[in-house]
Design a protein around this motif. Sequence first.
Motif, PDB file in Angstrom:
ATOM      1  N   THR A 127       7.756 -22.387  41.947  1.00  0.00           N
ATOM      2  CA  THR A 127       8.941 -23.050  41.691  1.00  0.00           C
ATOM      3  C   THR A 127       8.740 -24.391  40.435  1.00  0.00           C
ATOM      4  N   SER A 128       7.308 -25.095  40.463  1.00  0.00           N
ATOM      5  CA  SER A 128       6.966 -26.107  39.112  1.00  0.00           C
ATOM      6  C   SER A 128       6.925 -25.242  37.965  1.00  0.00           C
ATOM      7  N   THR A 129       6.236 -24.076  37.854  1.00  0.00           N
ATOM      8  CA  THR A 129       6.141 -23.590  36.374  1.00  0.00           C
ATOM      9  C   THR A 129       7.062 -22.159  36.536  1.00  0.00           C
ATOM     10  N   GLY A 130       7.844 -21.852  37.348  1.00  0.00           N
ATOM     11  CA  GLY A 130       9.093 -20.779  37.132  1.00  0.00           C
ATOM     12  C   GLY A 130       8.224 -19.579  36.691  1.00  0.00           C
ATOM     13  N   VAL A 131       7.199 -19.520  37.232  1.00  0.00           N
ATOM     14  CA  VAL A 131       5.799 -18.151  36.743  1.00  0.00           C
ATOM     15  C   VAL A 131       6.295 -17.474  38.043  1.00  0.00           C
ATOM     16  N   LEU A 132       5.984 -16.153  37.504  1.00  0.00           N
ATOM     17  CA  LEU A 132       6.437 -15.044  38.988  1.00  0.00           C
ATOM     18  C   LEU A 132       4.758 -14.099  38.713  1.00  0.00           C
ATOM     19  N   ALA A 133       4.145 -14.124  39.888  1.00  0.00           N
ATOM     20  CA  ALA A 133       3.093 -13.188  39.883  1.00  0.00           C
ATOM     21  C   ALA A 133       2.752 -11.883  40.416  1.00  0.00           C
ATOM     22  N   ASP A 134       2.018 -10.952  40.254  1.00  0.00           N
ATOM     23  CA  ASP A 134       2.374  -9.635  40.425  1.00  0.00           C
ATOM     24  C   ASP A 134       1.948  -9.258  41.539  1.00  0.00           C
ATOM     25  N   ILE A 135       2.196  -9.680  42.673  1.00  0.00           N
ATOM     26  CA  ILE A 135       2.142  -9.846  44.266  1.00  0.00           C
ATOM     27  C   ILE A 135       1.614  -7.837  44.131  1.00  0.00           C
ATOM     28  N   LYS A 136       2.142  -6.880  44.477  1.00  0.00           N
ATOM     29  CA  LYS A 136       2.557  -5.756  44.383  1.00  0.00           C
ATOM     30  C   LYS A 136       0.733  -5.171  43.963  1.00  0.00           C
ATOM     31  N   GLY A 137       0.515  -5.547  42.010  1.00  0.00           N
ATOM     32  CA  GLY A 137      -1.160  -5.664  41.691  1.00  0.00           C
ATOM     33  C   GLY A 137      -2.319  -6.271  42.607  1.00  0.00           C
TER      34      GLY A 137
END
Lengths: 380, 380
Positions: free
Chosen positions: A139-149
């Motif tokens: 929420t601090s950067t709007g970055v989405l992590a590839d949790i599936k990968g």
Amino acid sequence: MASHKLCMIPGPIEFHEDVLQAMATPATSHVAPNFIPALGESIELLRQILFTSGQPFIIAGSGTLGWDMTASNLIEAGEDVLVCNSGYFGDRFGECLETYGAKVTHLRVPIGESPKLDDVAAALKTKKFKAITITHVDTSTGVLADIKGIADVVRRESPETLVVVDGVCSVGSEEIRMDAWGIDVVVTASQKALGAPPGLCVMGVSERAIGVFKNRNTPVPNYYANWNRWLPIMNAYEARKPSYFATPAVQNVFALNVSLKQIVAQGIEKRFAVHKEASAKAKKFIHDLGLKLVPTSLEHAANGMSAVYYPEGVAATDLLPKLAAHGIVAAGGLHVEIAPKYFRIGHMGISVTEPERGHLDATLNALKASLAECGYKGAL
Amino acid sequence: MASHKLCMIPGPIEFHEDVLQAMATPATSHVAPNFIPALGESIELLRQILFTSGQPFIIAGSGTLGWDMTASNLIEAGEDVLVCNSGYFGDRFGECLETYGAKVTHLRVPIGESPKLDDVAAALKTKKFKAITITHVDTSTGVLADIKGIADVVRRESPETLVVVDGVCSVGSEEIRMDAWGIDVVVTASQKALGAPPGLCVMGVSERAIGVFKNRNTPVPNYYANWNRWLPIMNAYEARKPSYFATPAVQNVFALNVSLKQIVAQGIEKRFAVHKEASAKAKKFIHDLGLKLVPTSLEHAANGMSAVYYPEGVAATDLLPKLAAHGIVAAGGLHVEIAPKYFRIGHMGISVTEPERGHLDATLNALKASLAECGYKGAL
């Protein structure tokens, strides 16, 4: 509410009228015949939303309490945890884990980047980690992590390591498939894309993680967060039986129940798709205005929010009050290293699933107008 | 709400319409200009209600979380705590304290009795206790403890011992004067006589106890409950400044704020008096019906609730559904040793401060009618 400004921050989000009406439910016993199914059904609906056969928890508290639940129930003192750290919330989750005796290794990524799979694989080779934590949407950067990968990498490199996802700003807006992807824990809260007012910590825990919990060697070093207390409660309510450990937030649960029913009725797959579409629209608009996102690539930008750098010559103290004057509440920066340089808008829940409300258009138009009022010429 | 049954249990209690309307406040940022004063003012109002210059806390969670806050912030592992144990909640608070390493001595009193001052004095002579805990109103028995008397004994016998009051079922209905009586901690929750829906842990902590907290030798073994996190937040909101640790339960705080303003506006002294009057009326009615209270004397019976033994031949499965059919929700027994033998009714908040609502009369009349329907002849 003529004076109500649209709450277009990355949570709390705008709430449906039926959800708000449920918040005003008159006094109801926590073991009343009309309350028990509201909590019981909400547990079942969360299983569908998280795509898991595991155990959901709905507890009075904020999302932060979910970190304590994870750290105190699944980690024992001295165990190693790898924190994929993309900003503010990785730092905080690491502090929480250390509070309960975990030895934390931070895999830090530069601001705006998401954790690289090769870096995760390399980190997992250095020692045996009890768990890895990933902030799904920072929420601090709007970055989405590839949790599936990342979960795939974990299964390959260190299959016993528990995969813990901080989904506070992702559950309900980003694709999550706990069982299929091998996610062991998802921590979230009511007030983001689950669409109910703040006050509830919401979790999904895999059967595997519950097994790890049940095989602990040491007592759980927390009372309120102890799953030994809460598992029988969740099981009882799901079986439509009264039970008591601590008084649930009755009205908040009624409200969450309404929202979860809406989410499932509208279709979870469709929900993922409309959040992607709305985000693409927002990000194109932002790009066309000549503004730059905090995430360094659209590939790893969240679909439920946008973090945007102010253009040259425009400051938070200029833009946010002007947006508010246009009836739009946006959020300032949160990542300590760049906080004064960017702002954040949320586009989750009814603001995107019910586009006829016009929330996103109103927000983007207000952004354009406010930038002009700030003297920004750019690509306007 | 034609179908609404009066919630006359010892919490959650009936809520004022304005309180419920505040629960339905549309989405509001936790740092919004209209939310900050609602939390800030609520902190100030709690100081008045608790008669203290100390530090109130308002945190998303249930009252149980207040036990964790007390145990993890004020007690260090290995320290002794004396638990005045009058029932279910003394057992549970003791378990919570032990979770954080306290060595707990239970001063158990027989069911229906309150702790005797001489017994407290004798127990305090046996070792040096870091704290003593007292359940002010034991919701499981309706027993009222003499916290003023016990605090006096502590000041005389062991002045450094912190006096901790579990006021979950007493704040707002029973007289408490933290500073004048030397009470260091009061733990409560929103849904009892404070008159707002469940979901908020509410505390008052004396300046002395905050000093003890600040002089800890060991780190606080809890993250979400850590006052190091919450003190700056409470201070910021009281100074009408935004701050963030975990998202507050915004709507619940708006609702609590409405109720606290009503309580102070109506007068706190008057509130104590009307709860005593209503309780006396309820207990006389119960006595006149030929029923027996769980508390062994009116001298130590709570003013906000009544715990009543079923008369011969009447069981929970008979009476409670009949009361419900009359529109009254009462509670069954909770104290494990006598649970099937008694029931509980609450008489707190607007149900007694606004007698024109007729809640108490409706409850007592329904009790009389339901007993008759159960075949009870007694003194009817």
